[in-house]
Design an enzyme around this catalytic site. Structure first.
Site, PDB file in Angstrom:
ATOM      1  N   LEU A  17       0.816  -1.274  -0.003  1.00 42.87           N
ATOM      2  CA  LEU A  17       0.000   0.054   0.083  1.00 42.87           C
ATOM      3  C   LEU A  17       0.935   1.040  -0.149  1.00 42.87           C
ATOM      4  CD1 LEU A  17      -3.058   0.584   0.279  1.00 42.87           C
ATOM      5  CD2 LEU A  17      -2.751   0.745   2.596  1.00 42.87           C
ATOM      6  N   ASP A  18       0.712   2.000  -1.215  1.00 43.63           N
ATOM      7  CA  ASP A  18       1.785   3.005  -1.127  1.00 43.63           C
ATOM      8  C   ASP A  18       1.997   3.853   0.332  1.00 43.63           C
ATOM      9  OD1 ASP A  18       2.566   2.887  -3.739  1.00 43.63           O
ATOM     10  OD2 ASP A  18       0.876   4.381  -4.493  1.00 43.63           O
ATOM     11  N   LYS A  19       3.059   4.612   0.133  1.00 45.30           N
ATOM     12  CA  LYS A  19       3.492   5.408   1.380  1.00 45.30           C
ATOM     13  C   LYS A  19       2.441   6.395   1.711  1.00 45.30           C
ATOM     14  CE  LYS A  19       7.127   8.328   3.140  1.00 45.30           C
ATOM     15  NZ  LYS A  19       8.684   8.767   2.880  1.00 45.30           N
TER      16      LYS A  19
END
Length: 243
Positions: free
Chosen positions: A101-103
């Site tokens: 899950l993207d930063k």
């Protein structure tokens, strides 16, 4: 005596996924009974597997965790990277995230020590649903909903048809079975919108529910049983990033 492929045997110890095991085997970092081996080797329960000089074995039961990832935490097992998910959680056993899950995104992500389940969950061809709540910088139109649902060009392909529902002027729900790199952000950008918040609220049968940001919980027995049922007939080749 029953044998299995080396990458499967490694993944079942919880050391890493099959895909990562293949990389390590190709790099010459895996020995079986003291000998460096290649891809496709079959091993039995009596064989001794060494990975990067360390004898590995399955010493703990399978662990399945649902984690509400905060913004800013990076889904990597590389503990030399600041704000990595492993150090943040601080679990006593060796675990790793299923997908990423993207930063800048927050919400639900799974972690496990069961490397054998990873590719089955991730592969887009298995049609496992991921549900997101997304906020954008412009008012959502009927055209936006229609075109996002039908598929838009990103990364040299057209996204699969998906379910998109307007929740408020600047917020919508989207359910994907695909997992292209930064897919939702790229889809919105193609439509002329910028994502201001992206939260994953469900993966397959597991919901975020009341799990607080930064906290994790173990799957319930019924959740684990259902996950195993859902992936029982899943293909095992990963072709999606689950993002």
């Amino acid at each position: 005596m029953e044998t299995k492929r080396l990458n499967k045997a490694i993944s079942e110890t919880g050391y890493c996924s099959r895909r990562e095991a293949d990389r390590l085997i190709e790099a010459g970092k895996v020995k079986v009974n003291g000998t460096v081996v290649g891809l496709g080797v079959q091993v039995s329960p009596d064989d001794k597997i060494e990975l990067e000089g360390k004898l590995i074995s399955k010493e703990v039961e399978n662990i399945y965790i649902a984690f509400n990832k905060p913004v800013g935490i990076i889904c990597t097992t590389d503990t030399s990277i600041k704000n990595n998910i492993i150090d943040y959680i601080g679990h006593p056993e060796r675990i790793f995230p299923i997908g990423r899950l993207d930063k800048p995104s927050d919400g639900l992500i799974f972690l496990t020590n069961d490397g054998d389940i990873v590719n089955k969950v991730l592969r887009s061809g298995n049609n496992h649903e991921k549900e997101y709540i997304v906020s954008v910088d412009r008012k959502i139109t009927k055209t936006f909903i229609r075109e996002m649902s039908s598929g838009v060009p990103v990364l040299g392909t057209v996204t699969k048809k998906c379910e998109v529902e307007r929740i408020a002027d600047h917020t919508f729900k989207i359910i994907l079975t695909q997992g292209l790199n930064r897919q939702i952000r790229r889809m919105c950008s193609y439509m002329g919108y910028e994502v201001t918040r992206l939260q994953r609220v469900r993966i397959m049968n597991i919901n975020l529910d009341d799990l607080k940001v930064g906290e994790y919980r173990y799957f319930t027995p019924s959740e684990t049983e259902e996950i195993n049922r859902l992936v029982a007939n899943s293909g095992k080749t990963m072709d999606a990033s689950f993002d």
